[in-house]
Enzyme design. Sequence first.
Site, PDB file in Angstrom:
ATOM      1  N   HIS A   8       0.833  -1.201   0.000  1.00 15.10           N
ATOM      2  CA  HIS A   8       0.000   0.000   0.000  1.00 15.10           C
ATOM      3  C   HIS A   8       0.870   1.254   0.000  1.00 15.10           C
ATOM      4  CE1 HIS A   8      -2.768   2.905   2.239  1.00 15.10           C
ATOM      5  NE2 HIS A   8      -3.401   2.650   1.129  1.00 15.10           N
ATOM      6  N   HIS A  50      -1.107  10.839  -2.705  1.00 16.21           N
ATOM      7  CA  HIS A  50      -2.460  10.573  -2.222  1.00 16.21           C
ATOM      8  C   HIS A  50      -3.281  11.842  -2.034  1.00 16.21           C
ATOM      9  CE1 HIS A  50      -5.568   9.876   0.866  1.00 16.21           C
ATOM     10  NE2 HIS A  50      -5.704   8.696   0.289  1.00 16.21           N
ATOM     11  N   GLU A 123      -4.843   3.623  -8.304  1.00 12.34           N
ATOM     12  CA  GLU A 123      -6.086   4.263  -7.877  1.00 12.34           C
ATOM     13  C   GLU A 123      -6.154   5.695  -8.382  1.00 12.34           C
ATOM     14  OE1 GLU A 123      -8.534   5.825  -3.953  1.00 12.34           O
ATOM     15  OE2 GLU A 123      -6.954   4.329  -3.667  1.00 12.34           O
TER      16      GLU A 123
END
Length: 262
Positions: A8, A50, A123
């Site tokens: 991750h 992110h 993502e």
Amino acid sequence: MRPQVVAHRGASHDNAEHTLGAYVAALDAGAEGLECDVRMTADGHLVCVHDRSLRRTASHHGTVSTMELAELAELDFASWKNPWSELDDEAPERDREHGKVLTLRKLLEVVADYDRRIEVAIETKHPTRYGGLVEKRVVELLRDFRWDEPGTPARVMSFSYTALQRVERLAPGVPLVMLVDKAQYWPMLRRVIGKDWIVGPGIDELTEHPRLGHRITRSGHAMHVWTVNTRSQLELCVELGVRAVISDRPAYLLELLDQGDV
């Protein structure tokens, strides 16, 4: 079948997330996949970051979407993780390149050149000022690697159903992961997502809503679960037949799985 272990944002428990150093550490630990979040810069580059703001990871007041890649390249994306390391005489010397902003292209090059198959879960973050252009750029980049066809090591994930529809139209061979952060969304999503789409619930939702995992399994969709960091969380995923676990601690999960401790 044991789940695939996906790092991750790299091995982000011990390393600054989304840096080359974090991904190299994950690969060295044996991670079978890498997960990243992507945002687009003002000059059209995809970078692995992110947050929309740079305050947390680069100590900068700007936002990714308003800055060009060259500006981001001047920032330090690693020091926030271990702010006192420069005062530690015994700390290993850090490669500056491992702490700079990481482009998605560079990450894919690392994956493509590695000596074993590594999968990458990309993502796309929404909402964003660039809307569907992000997915278009992702697919264009996958085409550069010929990873837009069946058998690709890449998959695209999002909490946005519309974003995944875009990818499906542009590159039907790329696997899609519908991320789920609220259990109550599943009954609606089950009716609209593609039959081959993967479902990506958060581990907290699976833990707090024990029937959710079984409902997803009965629907016939494979599950990729985030963010799995403890033995008990991994045990739940193994019990549910989860195909991939996304973890900040890939080395720890691999150790548990290899020793048969779950």
